[in-house]
Write an enzyme that holds these catalytic residues in place. Structure first.
Site, PDB file in Angstrom:
ATOM      1  N   ARG A 212       5.222  -9.240  27.555  1.00 42.75           N
ATOM      2  CA  ARG A 212       6.000  -8.417  27.025  1.00 42.75           C
ATOM      3  C   ARG A 212       5.853  -7.107  27.958  1.00 42.75           C
ATOM      4  O   ARG A 212       6.513  -6.215  27.569  1.00 42.75           O
ATOM      5  CB  ARG A 212       5.361  -7.801  26.174  1.00 42.75           C
TER       6      ARG A 212
ATOM      7  N   GLY B 279      -4.909 -19.826  25.580  1.00 39.81           N
ATOM      8  CA  GLY B 279      -5.529 -19.051  24.774  1.00 39.81           C
ATOM      9  C   GLY B 279      -6.712 -18.330  25.018  1.00 39.81           C
ATOM     10  O   GLY B 279      -7.327 -18.638  25.636  1.00 39.81           O
TER      11      GLY B 279
ATOM     12  N   ASN C 175      -7.006  -7.828  12.925  1.00 38.24           N
ATOM     13  CA  ASN C 175      -7.956  -7.732  14.104  1.00 38.24           C
ATOM     14  C   ASN C 175      -8.220  -7.119  15.671  1.00 38.24           C
ATOM     15  O   ASN C 175      -6.855  -7.507  15.897  1.00 38.24           O
ATOM     16  CB  ASN C 175      -8.084  -9.372  14.594  1.00 38.24           C
TER      17      ASN C 175
ATOM     18  N   ARG D  90      -4.005  15.590  54.637  1.00 32.43           N
ATOM     19  CA  ARG D  90      -4.242  14.489  54.751  1.00 32.43           C
ATOM     20  C   ARG D  90      -5.043  13.624  55.163  1.00 32.43           C
ATOM     21  O   ARG D  90      -6.524  14.451  55.419  1.00 32.43           O
ATOM     22  CB  ARG D  90      -3.214  13.625  55.775  1.00 32.43           C
TER      23      ARG D  90
ATOM     24  N   LYS E 188      -4.008  16.959  59.572  1.00 35.69           N
ATOM     25  CA  LYS E 188      -4.210  15.323  58.873  1.00 35.69           C
ATOM     26  C   LYS E 188      -5.388  14.794  59.786  1.00 35.69           C
ATOM     27  O   LYS E 188      -5.540  15.321  61.250  1.00 35.69           O
ATOM     28  CB  LYS E 188      -3.240  14.601  59.552  1.00 35.69           C
TER      29      LYS E 188
ATOM     30  N   ASN F  59      -6.864  30.968  64.752  1.00 38.38           N
ATOM     31  CA  ASN F  59      -6.171  31.911  64.313  1.00 38.38           C
ATOM     32  C   ASN F  59      -4.654  30.981  64.777  1.00 38.38           C
ATOM     33  O   ASN F  59      -5.113  31.370  66.308  1.00 38.38           O
ATOM     34  CB  ASN F  59      -5.725  32.988  64.949  1.00 38.38           C
TER      35      ASN F  59
ATOM     36  N   TYR G 262       0.689  12.288  69.285  1.00 38.43           N
ATOM     37  CA  TYR G 262       0.711  10.777  69.476  1.00 38.43           C
ATOM     38  C   TYR G 262       1.723  11.286  70.635  1.00 38.43           C
ATOM     39  O   TYR G 262       3.171  12.086  70.484  1.00 38.43           O
ATOM     40  CB  TYR G 262       1.394  10.741  68.847  1.00 38.43           C
TER      41      TYR G 262
ATOM     42  N   ALA H 170       2.411  33.339  72.562  1.00 43.16           N
ATOM     43  CA  ALA H 170       3.404  32.894  71.851  1.00 43.16           C
ATOM     44  C   ALA H 170       4.514  31.312  72.504  1.00 43.16           C
ATOM     45  O   ALA H 170       4.452  32.055  74.064  1.00 43.16           O
ATOM     46  CB  ALA H 170       4.312  33.821  70.914  1.00 43.16           C
TER      47      ALA H 170
ATOM     48  N   ARG I  27       5.859  29.842  79.912  1.00 39.21           N
ATOM     49  CA  ARG I  27       7.287  30.428  79.106  1.00 39.21           C
ATOM     50  C   ARG I  27       8.885  30.842  80.401  1.00 39.21           C
ATOM     51  O   ARG I  27       7.463  31.705  81.703  1.00 39.21           O
ATOM     52  CB  ARG I  27       7.002  31.756  77.932  1.00 39.21           C
TER      53      ARG I  27
HETATM   54  C1  UD1 Z   1      -4.951 -11.377  20.216  1.00 40.92           C
HETATM   55  C2  UD1 Z   1      -5.131 -11.789  19.086  1.00 40.92           C
HETATM   56  C3  UD1 Z   1      -5.033 -10.814  17.231  1.00 40.92           C
HETATM   57  C4  UD1 Z   1      -5.232  -9.714  17.175  1.00 40.92           C
HETATM   58  C5  UD1 Z   1      -5.542  -9.272  18.938  1.00 40.92           C
HETATM   59  C6  UD1 Z   1      -6.002  -7.850  19.295  1.00 40.92           C
HETATM   60  C7  UD1 Z   1      -6.026 -14.343  18.966  1.00 40.92           C
HETATM   61  C8  UD1 Z   1      -4.984 -15.894  18.666  1.00 40.92           C
HETATM   62  N1  UD1 Z   1      -4.847 -13.024  18.276  1.00 40.92           N
HETATM   63  O1  UD1 Z   1      -3.870 -11.377  19.915  1.00 40.92           O
HETATM   64  O2  UD1 Z   1      -6.224 -11.530  16.337  1.00 40.92           O
HETATM   65  O3  UD1 Z   1      -4.737  -9.317  16.828  1.00 40.92           O
HETATM   66  O4  UD1 Z   1      -4.952  -9.825  20.285  1.00 40.92           O
HETATM   67  O5  UD1 Z   1      -5.127  -6.812  20.301  1.00 40.92           O
HETATM   68  O6  UD1 Z   1      -7.255 -14.216  19.742  1.00 40.92           O
HETATM   69  N2  UD1 Z   1      -5.616 -14.068  28.000  1.00 40.92           N
HETATM   70  C9  UD1 Z   1      -6.624 -14.581  28.417  1.00 40.92           C
HETATM   71  N3  UD1 Z   1      -6.582 -15.620  28.069  1.00 40.92           N
HETATM   72  C10 UD1 Z   1      -5.611 -16.296  27.501  1.00 40.92           C
HETATM   73  C11 UD1 Z   1      -4.903 -15.838  26.448  1.00 40.92           C
HETATM   74  C12 UD1 Z   1      -5.031 -14.402  26.407  1.00 40.92           C
HETATM   75  O7  UD1 Z   1      -7.561 -14.589  29.074  1.00 40.92           O
HETATM   76  O8  UD1 Z   1      -5.477 -17.442  27.624  1.00 40.92           O
HETATM   77  C13 UD1 Z   1      -6.183 -12.696  27.535  1.00 40.92           C
HETATM   78  C14 UD1 Z   1      -5.383 -11.669  27.402  1.00 40.92           C
HETATM   79  O9  UD1 Z   1      -5.293 -10.939  28.919  1.00 40.92           O
HETATM   80  C15 UD1 Z   1      -5.909 -10.745  26.484  1.00 40.92           C
HETATM   81  C16 UD1 Z   1      -6.256 -10.994  25.788  1.00 40.92           C
HETATM   82  O10 UD1 Z   1      -6.513 -12.065  26.108  1.00 40.92           O
HETATM   83  O11 UD1 Z   1      -6.443  -9.453  27.439  1.00 40.92           O
HETATM   84  C17 UD1 Z   1      -5.811 -10.726  24.295  1.00 40.92           C
HETATM   85  O12 UD1 Z   1      -4.823 -11.856  24.392  1.00 40.92           O
HETATM   86  P1  UD1 Z   1      -3.064 -11.728  23.984  1.00 40.92           P
HETATM   87  O13 UD1 Z   1      -2.460 -12.621  24.147  1.00 40.92           O
HETATM   88  O14 UD1 Z   1      -2.715  -9.921  23.769  1.00 40.92           O
HETATM   89  O15 UD1 Z   1      -3.384 -11.714  22.261  1.00 40.92           O
HETATM   90  P2  UD1 Z   1      -2.445 -10.925  20.847  1.00 40.92           P
HETATM   91  O16 UD1 Z   1      -1.782 -11.839  20.904  1.00 40.92           O
HETATM   92  O17 UD1 Z   1      -2.386 -10.030  21.773  1.00 40.92           O
HETATM   93 CA    CA Z   2      -2.818  -7.765  22.928  1.00 36.40          CA
END
Ligand code: UD1
Ligand code: CA
Length: 459
Positions: free
Chosen positions: A15, A78, A170, A334, A352, A378, A388, A424, A441
Site C-alpha cells: 500500500r 503471513g 489488535n 561540506r 570542503k 584573512n 583539482y 589581490a 598581475r
Molecule cells: C496485522 C494484524 C492485525 C493488526 C495489525 C496492526 C495479522 C494477521 N494481522 O495486520 O490484526 O491489527 O497488524 O498493525 O497479524 N510481515 C512479515 N511477514 C509476512 C507478513 C507480514 O514480516 O509474511 C510483517 C510486515 O512487514 C509488518 C507486520 O508483519 O511489519 C504486519 O504485517 P501487515 O501485513 O502490515 O499486517 P496488517 O494487515 O497490518
Molecule cells: Ca500493518
C-alpha cells in the site's frame, strides 16, 4: 524472567506504492524500523530478532552496528509464518517473547513495560496490546466473550458485519512465552480470505486449550498506529516531530516554530540554543549551548559547539564547528571540515574537507577545498583553492596570520608561509616562504584625461 523481542519486518508494504521496503521509509529522518529498535533497546531485552524478507540485505545493511539477529522469511506467507522463522534463532531461549511490528514506529518503551507488567500480573499465557481508535477500519478486531475475555482476533477482511462494528483493535504487539508461542504456531493454518498464516490465530488456540489470554488496552491510539500508506506516514511524521521537539523544549532548547522545524530524534541539543523555523537537523548531530541556528539551515551529522552563530540558509554536513564560530548566511560546509573557535565562514563560502584555524575569516564568495588554514588568517572575497587538476585533488596549506587579498587563486599543491601577504588578484602557483609579499598581475596602465577622448572616438 528473560525477555526476547521479535520484530516483524519482512513485508513489502504494497500500500506504500514504493520500490523501497516499507520499514525503511522514514519519519523524522529515521526509518520506521529504527524507532521500533530504539524502543526495544530501551527495554534492555536479552535478545532481539528481526524477521526480514523483502530487500532483506538492504534492511540488514541499514543497521550494521546493532546488536540484533536477522532471520530471513523467504516468502511472505503471513505474520504467523514470519514469527515461525525466528524459532531456530531462539533455540534454548526460555522466557517471554515480545512481538513487535516494524511498521508500528510510535510505540513507547513505557507502554511495552506496561504490557509485560500486565502479562506477568495476570498470569496469562498470552497478552495482546489493544486500543480503541475512532476508526478501526483495516485492523484486526478483538472479539470477546460475554465475560469480557478475549476469544479471538478477526482480521478486517475476514470479519462479519457485527465483528466489523467492534472498535477495540489488535495493535500487532504481543507478549507471549516462547514455549507456548512456537507450539501454537505449529497449529495455525492459512484458512482465511488472505490465505496467510495469521499470528493472530494463536489467541484462538490459547482459548481452545483453556489457557488464559489477556488484553492490555492503551488509550493512545497513535502509539500503536500501523503505517501502511503514505498518508499514515505523514501522520506519524507529525506525531514523532511533536514528540522530539517537545523533548528538546523540555530540556531548554527554544524552537521558535515547532510546526516547521524538523529535527531527528537522534540529534542532541543543549539548553539555551535557539532553532529558527525551516531548519532541518538530522543524523548524529550534537549542538552545544547558547548556539543560534538561523532559519532554513540544513545540518546533518555535525558537531557544533557552544555560542556558535549559524545564520540563515546555511548547510553543514559531517563537519565540526567549534565554540563561538560564525557561519553563513548561505554558507556550505561540506564533509570532513573543521571550523575552529571563533572562525568566520561568511556568505556564499563553500568549505570542503578543510580546517579553518582559530579566529580565521573567509567572509565572502570563496571556495576552500582540501585546505589547512592556520590561525588569524584573512581570506579575501572571491578566493579559490584550485584543488583539482582534472585527475587528482591537491592540498593547500596557509600558515598562521596570512592575508590573502580578494580574487586570489591558490593552485594546489601549494603552501603559504606564516605572515605572508598575497596581493589581490594573484594566482599563486609556487610555495611562498614565511613573511613574503606576493603579487602576480599585469601592471596597471593609466592615461590621465584620456577617457573623454576615447568615448568621443567610439561615438
Ligand atoms: C496485522 C494484524 C492485525 C493488526 C495489525 C496492526 C495479522 C494477521 N494481522 O495486520 O490484526 O491489527 O497488524 O498493525 O497479524 N510481515 C512479515 N511477514 C509476512 C507478513 C507480514 O514480516 O509474511 C510483517 C510486515 O512487514 C509488518 C507486520 O508483519 O511489519 C504486519 O504485517 P501487515 O501485513 O502490515 O499486517 P496488517 O494487515 O497490518
Ligand atoms: Ca500493518
Amino acid at each position: 524472567m528473560k525477555t526476547a523481542v521479535i520484530i516483524l519486518a519482512a513485508g513489502k508494504g504494497t500500500r506504500m506504492k514504493s520500490e523501497k521496503v516499507k520499514v525503511l521509509h522514514e519519519i523524522g529522518g529515521k526509518s520506521l524500523l529504527y524507532y521500533v529498535l530504539e524502543a526495544s533497546r530501551k527495554l534492555e531485552v536479552d535478545k532481539t530478532i528481526i524477521v526480514v524478507g523483502h530487500q532483506a540485505n538492504t534492511v540488514k545493511e541499514a543497521f550494521p552496528w546493532r546488536d540484533v539477529v536477522f532471520v530471513e522469511q523467504k516468502e511472505q506467507l503471513g505474520t504467523g509464518h514470519a514469527v515461525m522463522q525466528a524459532e531456530k534463532a531462539l533455540k534454548g531461549f526460555k522466557g517471554n517473547i515480545l512481538i513487535l511490528s516494524g511498521d508500528v514506529p510510535l510505540i513507547t518503551v513505557e507502554t511495552l513495560r506496561g504490557l509485560i507488567d500486565v502479562h506477568s500480573k495476570s498470569r496469562a499465557t498470552l497478552t495482546v496490546l489493544t486500543t480503541e481508535p475512532e476508526n478501526p477500519y483495516g485492523y484486526g478486531r478483538i472479539i470477546k466473550d460475554s465475560k469480557g475475555n478475549i476469544k479471538k482476533i478477526v482480521e478486517e477482511k475476514d470479519a462479519s458485519v457485527a465483528e466489523k462494528k467492534v472498535r477495540e483493535i489488535n495493535s500487532g504487539i504481543y507478549c507471549v512465552p516462547s514455549e507456548f508461542l512456537f507450539k501454537a504456531l505449529k497449529e495455525i493454518t492459512p484458512k482465511n480470505v488472505q490465505k496467510e498464516y495469521y499470528l493472530t490465530d494463536i489467541v484462538g488456540i490459547a482459548v481452545k486449550e483453556k489457557k488464559k489470554a489477556a488484553t492490555h488496552k492503551t488509550l493512545d491510539f497513535k502509539e500503536v498506529m500501523g503505517i501502511n500508506s503514505r498518508l499514515e506516514l505523514a501522520e506519524a511524521e507529525l506525531i514523532q516531530r511533536t514528540r522530539t521537539l517537545g523533548e528538546l523544549m523540555k530540556n531548554g532548547v527554544t524552537i521558535i516554530d515547532p510546526v516547521c522545524t524538523y529535527i531527528s530524534p537522534s540529534v542532541r541539543i543543549s539548553a539555551d540554543t535557539i532553532v529558527f523555523p525551516g531548519s532541518m537537523i538530522s543524523g548524529e548531530t550534537v549542538i552545544g549551548k547558547g548556539t543560534v541556528i538561523g532559519p532554513g539551515c540544513v545540518i546533518s551529522d555535525a558537531k557544533i559547539g557552544d555560542a556558535v552563530n549559524i545564520k540563515a540558509y546555511s548547510v553543514i554536513d559531517k563537519s565540526e564547528i567549534e565554540d563561538g564560530a560564525f557561519i553563513g548566511p548561505m554558507a556550505h560546509v561540506r564533509p570532513e571540515s573543521v571550523i575552529k573557535k571563533g572562525a568566520h565562514i561568511g556568505n556564499f563560502v563553500e568549505v570542503k574537507k578543510s580546517k579553518i584555524g582559530e579566529g580565521s575569516k573567509a567572509n565572502h564568495l570563496t571556495y576552500i577545498g582540501d585546505a589547512t588554514i592556520g590561525k588569524g588568517v584573512n581570506i579575501g572575497a572571491g578566493t579559490i583553492t584550485c584543488n583539482y587538476d582534472g585527475v587528482k585533488k591537491h592540498q593547500t596549506i596557509i600558515e598562521d596570520n596570512v592575508f590573502v587579498g580578494s580574487d586570489t587563486q591558490l593552485v594546489a599543491p601549494v603552501r603559504i608561509g606564516k605572515g605572508s601577504l598575497i596581493g589581490a588578484g594573484t594566482t599563486v602557483t609556487e610555495d611562498v616562504p614565511e613573511g613574503s609579499l606576493v603579487l602576480s598581475r599585469v601592471r596597471q596602465l593609466t592615461k590621465e584625461g584620456l577617457a573623454k577622448k576615447y568615448l568621443r572616438r567610439k561615438a
